[in-house]
Design an enzyme around this catalytic site. Sequence first.
Site, mmCIF file in Angstrom:
data_model
loop_
_atom_site.group_PDB
_atom_site.id
_atom_site.type_symbol
_atom_site.label_atom_id
_atom_site.label_comp_id
_atom_site.label_asym_id
_atom_site.label_seq_id
_atom_site.Cartn_x
_atom_site.Cartn_y
_atom_site.Cartn_z
ATOM 1 N N CYS A 119 0.519 -1.017 0.175
ATOM 2 C CA CYS A 119 -0.127 0.239 -0.229
ATOM 3 C C CYS A 119 0.824 1.172 0.347
ATOM 4 O O CYS A 119 1.670 1.833 -1.129
ATOM 5 C CB CYS A 119 -1.336 -0.138 1.180
ATOM 6 S SG CYS A 119 -2.299 1.275 0.640
ATOM 7 N N HIS A 139 -3.133 -5.438 1.011
ATOM 8 C CA HIS A 139 -2.976 -5.651 2.026
ATOM 9 C C HIS A 139 -2.971 -6.855 2.073
ATOM 10 O O HIS A 139 -4.153 -7.628 2.397
ATOM 11 C CB HIS A 139 -3.770 -5.051 3.125
ATOM 12 C CG HIS A 139 -3.836 -3.626 3.438
ATOM 13 N ND1 HIS A 139 -2.298 -3.710 4.094
ATOM 14 C CD2 HIS A 139 -3.690 -2.457 2.509
ATOM 15 C CE1 HIS A 139 -2.209 -2.152 3.502
ATOM 16 N NE2 HIS A 139 -2.979 -1.166 3.652
ATOM 17 N N GLU A 157 -1.307 -8.807 4.743
ATOM 18 C CA GLU A 157 -1.286 -9.598 5.498
ATOM 19 C C GLU A 157 -3.082 -9.441 6.362
ATOM 20 O O GLU A 157 -2.994 -10.674 7.084
ATOM 21 C CB GLU A 157 -0.905 -8.782 6.435
ATOM 22 C CG GLU A 157 -1.733 -7.326 6.557
ATOM 23 C CD GLU A 157 -0.993 -6.740 5.452
ATOM 24 O OE1 GLU A 157 -0.970 -5.116 5.567
ATOM 25 O OE2 GLU A 157 -0.963 -6.745 4.270
ATOM 26 N N SER A 208 3.001 -12.939 38.295
ATOM 27 C CA SER A 208 1.763 -12.013 38.241
ATOM 28 C C SER A 208 0.694 -13.571 38.375
ATOM 29 O O SER A 208 -0.126 -13.446 38.662
ATOM 30 C CB SER A 208 1.562 -11.508 37.130
ATOM 31 O OG SER A 208 1.194 -12.007 35.997
ATOM 32 N N GLY A 209 0.580 -14.510 37.866
ATOM 33 C CA GLY A 209 -0.102 -16.191 37.740
ATOM 34 C C GLY A 209 -0.514 -16.591 35.807
ATOM 35 O O GLY A 209 -1.366 -17.192 35.902
ATOM 36 N N GLY A 210 0.297 -15.135 35.441
ATOM 37 C CA GLY A 210 -0.141 -15.427 34.065
ATOM 38 C C GLY A 210 0.434 -16.510 33.313
ATOM 39 O O GLY A 210 1.573 -16.234 33.661
ATOM 40 N N VAL A 211 0.182 -16.233 32.593
ATOM 41 C CA VAL A 211 1.213 -16.703 30.711
ATOM 42 C C VAL A 211 2.748 -16.154 30.767
ATOM 43 O O VAL A 211 3.366 -17.029 30.767
ATOM 44 C CB VAL A 211 0.404 -17.269 29.603
ATOM 45 C CG1 VAL A 211 1.033 -17.595 28.472
ATOM 46 C CG2 VAL A 211 -0.773 -17.588 29.707
ATOM 47 N N ASP A 212 2.794 -15.158 30.082
ATOM 48 C CA ASP A 212 3.951 -14.073 30.087
ATOM 49 C C ASP A 212 4.681 -14.734 30.984
ATOM 50 O O ASP A 212 6.227 -15.018 30.826
ATOM 51 C CB ASP A 212 4.038 -12.457 30.594
ATOM 52 C CG ASP A 212 2.933 -12.615 28.427
ATOM 53 O OD1 ASP A 212 2.291 -13.146 27.713
ATOM 54 O OD2 ASP A 212 2.413 -11.770 28.817
ATOM 55 N N SER A 213 4.695 -14.251 32.768
ATOM 56 C CA SER A 213 5.690 -14.077 33.735
ATOM 57 C C SER A 213 6.051 -15.384 34.446
ATOM 58 O O SER A 213 7.285 -16.695 33.871
ATOM 59 C CB SER A 213 5.072 -13.472 35.169
ATOM 60 O OG SER A 213 3.790 -14.235 35.564
ATOM 61 N N SER A 214 5.062 -16.370 33.818
ATOM 62 C CA SER A 214 5.294 -18.061 33.593
ATOM 63 C C SER A 214 6.424 -18.426 33.103
ATOM 64 O O SER A 214 6.877 -19.203 33.772
ATOM 65 C CB SER A 214 3.810 -18.841 34.478
ATOM 66 O OG SER A 214 3.137 -18.456 35.555
#
Length: 508
Positions: free
Chosen positions: A78, A166, A168, A220-226
């Site tokens: 584009c 586009h 994508e 934090s108990g979440g996915v990322d930090s775990s």
Amino acid sequence: MQEMILVLDFGSQYTQLIARRVRELNVYCEIHPYFYKPEQKTHIKGVILSGSPFSVRDPEAPKPDLGWIDNLPVLGLCYGAQLLTMANSGEVERSSSREYGRARLSFVDDGETLFKGIATGGQVWMSHADSITRLPDDYRLLARTNDIGVAAFRAPDKPLFGLQFHPEVYHTTQGKELIRNFVVDICGCSQGWTPDSFINSTVENLKRKLGDDKVVLGLSGGVDSSVAAFLLHRAIGSNLHCIFVDNGLLRKNEFEDVLISYRDMGLNVKGVRAADHFLEALIGISDPEQKRKAIGRVFIEVFEREAHKIQNVVWLAQGTIYPDVIESVSVKGPSVTIKSHHNVGGLPDIMNLKVVEPLNSLFKDEVRLVGESLNVPSIILERHPFPGPGLGIRILGEVTADKVRALQEVDHHFIRALKAHGLYNSVWQAAAILLPVQSVGVMGDERTYENAVVLRAVESTDGMTADWVHLPYDFLAKVSNDIINNVKGVNRVVYDISSKPPATIEWE
């Protein structure tokens, strides 16, 4: 160095989608602002120029010196295609009407590698107000639509391509194949970037970078930090010290349940109860941004105090993921900040620690794939995203202990029901929101005037866009009945059917 495709961002709303489509091909891809120039480029296999909210004809539009990419395969999308056209003495003019939405390819040069397997008549997605009206000398037309005379082109003597549409976005039906043709066949990428390859290279890099140093990480108990904790633990073992803070704004029993899960995983975790400190800091505050700042400030105080109890810590680890990085450096165009990010800010400066972010090159779904390869338990990996300020931004208005307890009960009934009916894993994020309004109701023979709550469930890939989930009516009726019968002070339940955009996933 890891071979990669470089995306230069001119401010398009679709820029992250470009990187995601490339990565779906097991090819590493990075996004950088349009003015970026790498110190080394031997590992760069190709460059993609994004779209933009600007008109290429605007004197203020971004027009960087791209001379350094001359010997690399280039694909302009584009605005990127229009920029390449004008830079090589072609012409771009204002379209007679804005060309936005679905279009059909009326001509395709299927002898060109970029369009291998792309059918005439295939659907593409247009989003532009300018059109290429004359190609540079000797440039070859590769595709057109019924309305667009130049939908795609290439340079005569080098692998430089432009697409007016586009590829994508989902609405370009063969967009993934077209991107594959560029990335694999033209750029020659090996498609070797997998979760296992990421883990192996990241763990080795962490070992070299961290050595015998101690690292502290806020879980934090979440996915990322775990997942970040698992990667670091594999690299440095007991030198990783994790702190899990109970801010009093977590889900019901979450602090106890998650802490047990972490310890069963072999992580070195200290749980810290600090609910009273957070609730005290929130007294009298109703503004969402002020609540976020108050919660962030107290978290920093608690985390810093606990971290200083660990001797000789050198590094602070964070679960930062790639969208966070992109938001801090990418071209924004006309967009504005909607809300401050819920990730902790300012912590590294205050603690005078070096920062390590093992996930800062991954999107959310990629983090989950890495977690699966690391054998992170499903109880963690399948958890819905949960905001850093927790229920503090799901209680509209001032936060009190009584409101937290009530919302925890409402949330508990909702999440438990989703799991019991096999709906939890088909929802990307579910939430309950306590409204600062009361409504009339009847319970037994008595008239009530009590609180209203909102239930929200959305489906998404990474939270950038989201659609509401069409939960069964019978399910919603049962959940509503359970909440009203069991949660004191609630007499009305409503379901949010707003999508993002225009709404956000969270209410605050």
